[in-house]
Design an enzyme around this catalytic site. Structure first.
Site, PDB file in Angstrom:
ATOM      1  N   HIS A  41       0.873  -1.182   0.000  1.00  0.00           N
ATOM      2  CA  HIS A  41       0.000   0.000   0.000  1.00  0.00           C
ATOM      3  C   HIS A  41       0.913   1.235   0.000  1.00  0.00           C
ATOM      4  O   HIS A  41       1.970   1.214   0.657  1.00  0.00           O
ATOM      5  CB  HIS A  41      -0.856   0.083   1.272  1.00  0.00           C
ATOM      6  CG  HIS A  41      -2.124  -0.716   1.254  1.00  0.00           C
ATOM      7  ND1 HIS A  41      -2.578  -1.387   2.368  1.00  0.00           N
ATOM      8  CD2 HIS A  41      -3.054  -0.920   0.281  1.00  0.00           C
ATOM      9  CE1 HIS A  41      -3.731  -1.979   2.074  1.00  0.00           C
ATOM     10  NE2 HIS A  41      -4.041  -1.716   0.817  1.00  0.00           N
ATOM     11  N   CYS A  77      -2.256   3.241   9.085  1.00  0.00           N
ATOM     12  CA  CYS A  77      -3.270   2.284   8.596  1.00  0.00           C
ATOM     13  C   CYS A  77      -4.455   2.190   9.532  1.00  0.00           C
ATOM     14  O   CYS A  77      -5.548   1.814   9.117  1.00  0.00           O
ATOM     15  CB  CYS A  77      -2.685   0.896   8.475  1.00  0.00           C
ATOM     16  SG  CYS A  77      -1.235   0.748   7.465  1.00  0.00           S
TER      17      CYS A  77
END
Ligand code: ARG
Length: 265
Positions: free
Chosen positions: A166, A259
């Protein structure tokens, strides 16, 4: 500043969808709760308001609210997860956004392009530019088809290392002009493209694997995982107050501070 989080009641390593996850290496639940609470309190102490979405049994990665969507010009661009293990999260996030009064874009069945998009895990604004990560989860095609995005402001960032799957695992804008990054996580072409648009500070390899780039920036306060001394020195030199939070239980799932948060204003 408002941030969405989710308590880790049902967090755990129940499947493997990135190289960090190993079902043989389970989470210490009590430690995960302590670490989450530490982050939650630190965010509040930096002056941000934390909103909570209810945890759901059977959705262990719901804690990673960064992937719920992207807050963009007062609206929410809803995620379209790549892996079926996380697709079940969408209705819960969708309901939360609806109840909070957000207009939603990329809604399943209405305007979804079918391309994958994993929210603020992969799309990071800096000023009026949008750094658009793709390669493992979000598809480049998603940004191309999203007609509500200004195509001239999109900086494509191709991810090439599966450990940094990511964008927020290897890149973090500090403000409109500067960012920290792990250059090795990007294709050569993207490295150049990104360097053309921002002043970039590289983290070292060891700290990159400690999720150094997975930082929560709240103006001049910044929250990073513990174990990143070199980054701490750099950030302090740049005028930031650094808060380090233990994140080891979340690194087991391939995530850390950033996150576990989603900016919703
Ligand atoms: N286990 C989760 C996944 O693989 C971790 C997500 C981390 N989130 C992030 N924004 N990097 O999807």
């Amino acid at each position: 500043m408002k941030i969405l989080m989710c308590r880790p009641d049902y967090y755990g390593i129940e499947y493997e969808i990135n190289p960090w996850m190993n079902v043989q290496r389970p989470v210490d639940h009590a430690a995960a709760v302590r670490q989450w609470e530490g982050l939650y309190k630190t965010i509040q102490s930096c002056g941000a308001q934390v909103e909570l979405v209810a945890p759901i049994k059977g959705l262990p990665d719901l804690v990673f609210t960064a992937n719920a969507g992207l807050f963009f010009q007062g609206k929410i661009i809803l995620a379209n997860f790549k892996f079926k293990q996380r697709q079940g999260e969408v209705p819960y996030f969708k309901t939360w956004f609806e109840q909070a009064g957000f207009v939603q874009l990329n809604v399943p069945g209405i305007d979804q392009s079918h391309a994958f998009f994993e929210g603020a895990g992969d799309a990071l604004p800096a000023g009026n530019q949008l750094f658009a990560g793709y390669g493992f989860r979000t598809e480049r095609e998603f940004y191309k088809k999203a007609n509500y995005l200004d195509q001239t402001q999109i900086i494509y960032c191709e991810l090439v290392d599966p450990y940094f799957y990511h964008l927020d695992t290897c890149f973090c804008p500090l403000n409109d002009q500067q960012a920290i990054w792990n250059p090795a996580a990007f294709s050569k072409k993207s490295q150049k493209n990104m360097a053309d648009h921002l002043e970039l500070f590289a983290v070292n390899e060891i700290e990159a694997k400690r999720f150094a780039c997975n930082a929560v920036v709240l103006d001049k306060q910044i929250i990073i995982p513990t174990g990143c001394p070199q980054l701490t020195v750099l950030l302090e030199k740049l005028g930031y107050t650094v808060h380090a939070c233990a994140m080891d239980e979340y690194i087991k799932a391939g995530g850390a501070c950033k996150c576990l948060t989603l900016r919703v204003d």
